[in-house]
Every structure is written in C-alpha cells, then in structure tokens.
Design a protein around this motif. Structure first.
Motif, PDB file in Angstrom:
ATOM      1  N   LEU A 175     -19.977 -30.840  72.300  1.00  0.00           N
ATOM      2  CA  LEU A 175     -19.773 -29.406  72.485  1.00  0.00           C
ATOM      3  C   LEU A 175     -19.840 -28.654  71.162  1.00  0.00           C
ATOM      4  CD1 LEU A 175     -16.925 -28.754  75.099  1.00  0.00           C
ATOM      5  CD2 LEU A 175     -19.119 -27.574  74.944  1.00  0.00           C
ATOM      6  N   GLU A 176     -19.309 -29.250  70.132  1.00  0.00           N
ATOM      7  CA  GLU A 176     -19.187 -28.549  68.856  1.00  0.00           C
ATOM      8  C   GLU A 176     -20.345 -28.810  67.893  1.00  0.00           C
ATOM      9  OE1 GLU A 176     -15.119 -29.776  67.704  1.00  0.00           O
ATOM     10  OE2 GLU A 176     -14.623 -27.656  68.024  1.00  0.00           O
ATOM     11  N   ASN A 177     -21.227 -29.737  68.255  1.00  0.00           N
ATOM     12  CA  ASN A 177     -22.236 -30.129  67.277  1.00  0.00           C
ATOM     13  C   ASN A 177     -23.688 -30.031  67.729  1.00  0.00           C
ATOM     14  OD1 ASN A 177     -20.755 -31.347  64.741  1.00  0.00           O
ATOM     15  ND2 ASN A 177     -19.609 -32.046  66.531  1.00  0.00           N
ATOM     16  N   ILE A 178     -23.947 -29.790  68.996  1.00  0.00           N
ATOM     17  CA  ILE A 178     -25.331 -29.590  69.423  1.00  0.00           C
ATOM     18  C   ILE A 178     -25.436 -28.312  70.242  1.00  0.00           C
ATOM     19  CG2 ILE A 178     -25.790 -32.079  69.432  1.00  0.00           C
ATOM     20  CD1 ILE A 178     -25.807 -32.009  72.473  1.00  0.00           C
ATOM     21  N   ALA A 181     -26.960 -25.489  76.810  1.00  0.00           N
ATOM     22  CA  ALA A 181     -27.061 -24.358  77.742  1.00  0.00           C
ATOM     23  C   ALA A 181     -25.655 -23.911  78.135  1.00  0.00           C
ATOM     24  CB  ALA A 181     -27.855 -24.779  78.984  1.00  0.00           C
ATOM     25  N   ASN A 182     -25.514 -22.630  78.428  1.00  0.00           N
ATOM     26  CA  ASN A 182     -24.186 -22.075  78.712  1.00  0.00           C
ATOM     27  C   ASN A 182     -23.514 -22.722  79.913  1.00  0.00           C
ATOM     28  OD1 ASN A 182     -23.948 -20.197  76.575  1.00  0.00           O
ATOM     29  ND2 ASN A 182     -25.353 -18.811  77.629  1.00  0.00           N
ATOM     30  N   ASN A 183     -24.288 -23.065  80.942  1.00  0.00           N
ATOM     31  CA  ASN A 183     -23.661 -23.702  82.109  1.00  0.00           C
ATOM     32  C   ASN A 183     -23.183 -25.119  81.785  1.00  0.00           C
ATOM     33  OD1 ASN A 183     -26.360 -24.583  81.955  1.00  0.00           O
ATOM     34  ND2 ASN A 183     -26.448 -25.021  84.139  1.00  0.00           N
ATOM     35  N   VAL A 184     -23.900 -25.814  80.901  1.00  0.00           N
ATOM     36  CA  VAL A 184     -23.475 -27.154  80.484  1.00  0.00           C
ATOM     37  C   VAL A 184     -22.175 -27.060  79.689  1.00  0.00           C
ATOM     38  CG1 VAL A 184     -24.100 -29.214  79.153  1.00  0.00           C
ATOM     39  CG2 VAL A 184     -25.840 -28.015  80.480  1.00  0.00           C
ATOM     40  N   VAL A 203     -16.101 -22.002  71.010  1.00  0.00           N
ATOM     41  CA  VAL A 203     -17.234 -21.797  71.921  1.00  0.00           C
ATOM     42  C   VAL A 203     -17.900 -20.460  71.594  1.00  0.00           C
ATOM     43  CG1 VAL A 203     -17.921 -21.488  74.326  1.00  0.00           C
ATOM     44  CG2 VAL A 203     -16.134 -23.131  73.751  1.00  0.00           C
ATOM     45  N   GLN A 204     -19.232 -20.455  71.614  1.00  0.00           N
ATOM     46  CA  GLN A 204     -19.990 -19.222  71.384  1.00  0.00           C
ATOM     47  C   GLN A 204     -20.912 -18.975  72.575  1.00  0.00           C
ATOM     48  OE1 GLN A 204     -23.596 -18.887  70.596  1.00  0.00           O
ATOM     49  NE2 GLN A 204     -23.292 -16.668  70.610  1.00  0.00           N
ATOM     50  N   LYS A 205     -20.790 -17.780  73.159  1.00  0.00           N
ATOM     51  CA  LYS A 205     -21.651 -17.408  74.277  1.00  0.00           C
ATOM     52  C   LYS A 205     -21.991 -15.920  74.200  1.00  0.00           C
ATOM     53  CE  LYS A 205     -20.396 -20.795  77.849  1.00  0.00           C
ATOM     54  NZ  LYS A 205     -20.023 -20.977  79.264  1.00  0.00           N
ATOM     55  N   TYR A 206     -23.281 -15.627  74.324  1.00  0.00           N
ATOM     56  CA  TYR A 206     -23.761 -14.251  74.379  1.00  0.00           C
ATOM     57  C   TYR A 206     -23.220 -13.394  73.231  1.00  0.00           C
ATOM     58  CZ  TYR A 206     -24.888 -15.938  79.035  1.00  0.00           C
ATOM     59  OH  TYR A 206     -25.362 -16.687  80.093  1.00  0.00           O
ATOM     60  N   GLY A 207     -23.127 -14.003  72.047  1.00  0.00           N
ATOM     61  CA  GLY A 207     -22.672 -13.264  70.872  1.00  0.00           C
ATOM     62  C   GLY A 207     -21.168 -13.169  70.725  1.00  0.00           C
ATOM     63  N   LEU A 258     -21.564 -19.225  83.828  1.00  0.00           N
ATOM     64  CA  LEU A 258     -22.202 -18.979  82.537  1.00  0.00           C
ATOM     65  C   LEU A 258     -21.256 -18.304  81.540  1.00  0.00           C
ATOM     66  CD1 LEU A 258     -25.649 -17.751  83.894  1.00  0.00           C
ATOM     67  CD2 LEU A 258     -25.220 -19.893  82.691  1.00  0.00           C
ATOM     68  N   ILE A 259     -20.403 -17.390  82.023  1.00  0.00           N
ATOM     69  CA  ILE A 259     -19.516 -16.631  81.145  1.00  0.00           C
ATOM     70  C   ILE A 259     -18.298 -17.450  80.707  1.00  0.00           C
ATOM     71  CG2 ILE A 259     -17.963 -14.624  81.068  1.00  0.00           C
ATOM     72  CD1 ILE A 259     -19.933 -13.222  82.985  1.00  0.00           C
ATOM     73  N   TYR A 260     -17.823 -18.315  81.563  1.00  0.00           N
ATOM     74  CA  TYR A 260     -16.634 -19.133  81.292  1.00  0.00           C
ATOM     75  C   TYR A 260     -16.746 -19.844  79.954  1.00  0.00           C
ATOM     76  CZ  TYR A 260     -13.153 -22.834  82.335  1.00  0.00           C
ATOM     77  OH  TYR A 260     -12.079 -23.695  82.320  1.00  0.00           O
ATOM     78  N   PRO A 261     -15.714 -19.820  79.103  1.00  0.00           N
ATOM     79  CA  PRO A 261     -14.345 -19.348  79.313  1.00  0.00           C
ATOM     80  C   PRO A 261     -14.047 -18.010  78.617  1.00  0.00           C
ATOM     81  CG  PRO A 261     -14.370 -20.809  77.431  1.00  0.00           C
ATOM     82  CD  PRO A 261     -15.808 -20.606  77.837  1.00  0.00           C
TER      83      PRO A 261
END
Length: 307
Positions: A175-178, A181-184, A203-207, A258-261
């Motif tokens: 999770l922290e090193n590769i 995709a957001n759902n994964v 975690v980084q998602k959509y900026g 996709l948005i979680y968490p």
C-alpha cells in the motif's frame, strides 16, 4: 360447476416413492417427490436426513447448508449425522476456513467415534485447500505490481474470504510503496481493517492525503457516503429521474469504494454532496444544467473520467 378438490396423494405412497428413487440414485425424481410430499406433509427426522443425503448427492450444497441450519435450530436428535452434512455443505461451497473452524468447535461434542473419523479427513482436505490458496496468494503478492487489476482485486478478496490475515505486513508494505488503483487501495484497507492492523498508513487519492489506522476505520459499508449520501440522492431523483435510479445506485456504490477512506466532509458538507450528485444525474437526462461551479460536481466528473 363446482370446484374439483384434488385428493391428497397417499403419505405412505410418497414415502415409498422417495425411498425407491433414492435406492435407484434417481435424485431428480426424488427431489420432485420431496416437493410433492412437503406440499402436504411435514418431514419427520428420518426423511429430513434422507433429504440431506439427496441434496449432498445432487451437489446442491447451498440448499443443503440451509436445510442443515434449519434442522439444527429445530433440535434434531441425530446431531452427529446432521453435523456431517453441514460440514460437507460448507466444504462443497468452498468455505474451507469455516469447515476447519466448525470441526474444531464440535469435535468434542459429537457422540460417535465413527463421526470423528469422518470429520477428520474433511478437515484435512479443507486445510489442504487453504494451503493451496495461500501458495497462490503468496505468488500473487510477490508479483503484485506485475499482475492485472482484476488479479489484484481477486487476490485481496480471496484473503478476506478465507480470513487469511497473516499477510497484513506485506499488504501494508504494498500500500505504501507501489502505485495502486484506487479501488485496490480501498479493498486492501478493508483487508487490514479485518486483520486488526493498528499502524497508521498514509493514503493519497484524487489529490487528497489522509493518514488512517485500518483497525479504527468504520468499513466501506458504514461510511457516511453509503449510509446517508446514497439513500438521500436516490430519494431526490426517484420521482423525476426514475430511469436513472439503478445506474445511479451502481455508480455511487462504485464511487463509495473509490473515495474510501477519505473524509468527504473535509471536501464539502453532506448537503453539497447530495446536491452535486442529484444535479449530476438529472443533467444526464437534460432535466438540469450541470452545475460546473459546484466543486463536488467537478470532483464527481474527475472520478468518472479517471475510470
């Protein structure tokens, strides 16, 4: 003309036909005879176990499991026989972790040594299947950045299904090193939540960046998005945009994953999210103009275009 009331088939005749069909291994006929019998009479204990035998031979494992659960609740006296059918149904459904768990729980409760001798090979088979899944999971995790998106999702879901939480450090490292995709990312966080992982993960998602402790997360099904945003949006569109409801539910459930968490209220208020999704769906039907001044509408559009 008076209604003709059909005379119920003889109880004894149906029982005889059921047993004859069983002796002939004609399980389709036997199934039909059971349906006819149960439409008129209650099954006794002997017939209930015969029905279990039939379902097992037909490989109707889901129905066998449900039948066994009902009989267990009724307090059937042939406990050993019924537990064997119950365990066999789980085994047939591929619920190997549950097979091992159930056998471990009941092995000291069964009365007959013969029953124990029948349960042990089933447990060994289940353990061997779990080992095979673990070997496959290990290979997948070792090459996680090289396998397909579908394989990534299926690997983590299989680990969850089999309650195999020994890989939590590996999953956290991935999770922290590769780049994933957001759902994964969401499914991996769910895995770590089930595993009780208590270290923080960034975690980084959509900026947006968020640091979470998986053990403390509410879980996908209990987010504000799932419990409040989706139901309210559906309430608001089901009259004017009824033809969109099914698609809207599918899309929003996908967005919830996709948005979680992310904390959606750190992006906008609950009401703004509801307004944005309502506008988004109505605009698809030309009922409203898409409100591009709404930042959440822009966010929704970004999610859809990034799929």
């Amino acid at each position: 003309m008076s209604d003709i009331i059909p005379f119920p088939r003889s109880k004894e005749k149906l029982v005889k036909e059921i047993k004859q069909a069983f002796q002939n291994s004609d399980y389709d006929l036997m199934y039909d005879k059971f349906e006819a019998y149960e439409a008129q009479f209650e099954l006794d204990e002997q017939l209930s176990l015969l029905k279990c035998a039939m379902l097992y031979n037909m490989e109707h494992f889901l129905e066998l499991r449900e039948e066994a659960i009902i009989l267990l609740k009724q307090g059937i006296t042939k406990y050993d026989d019924l537990m064997i059918y119950y365990v066999k149904s789980l085994n047939g459904l591929g619920q190997y972790f549950e097979v091992v768990e159930v056998i471990n729980q009941i092995i000291d409760e069964v009365n007959d040594h013969k029953t124990r001798m029948e349960l042990f090979p089933i447990k060994e088979h289940a353990l061997s299947q779990i080992d095979k899944h673990n070997e496959a999971a290990t290979r997948m995790l070792q090459n996680f950045d090289e396998i397909t998106l579908r394989e990534q999702v299926n690997t983590i879901l299989t680990l969850i299904d089999y309650s195999q939480f020994r890989y939590q450090e590996t999953v956290a490292h991935l999770l922290e090193n590769i780049v994933l995709a957001n759902n994964v990312v969401s499914i991996m966080l769910e895995y770590l939540r089930f595993a009780g992982y208590n270290r923080s993960i960034r975690v980084q998602k959509y900026g947006y960046h968020v640091e979470v402790t998986p053990k403390e997360l509410d879980g996908l099904e209990h987010t504000l998005f799932k419990t409040e945003i989706i139901p309210k949006v559906i309430d608001l569109i089901e009259d004017s945009a009824a033809q969109m409801v099914e698609e809207a539910i599918h899309l929003m459930n996908n967005h919830a994953i996709l948005i979680y968490p992310l904390n959606i209220e750190s992006i906008a208020s609950k009401d703004v999210w509801i307004e944005a999704y309502t506008n988004y769906f109505k605009s698809m039907l030309g009922l409203e103009k898409l409100d591009e001044t709404n930042n959440v509408v822009k966010f929704i559009t970004e999610i859809d275009t990034s799929q």
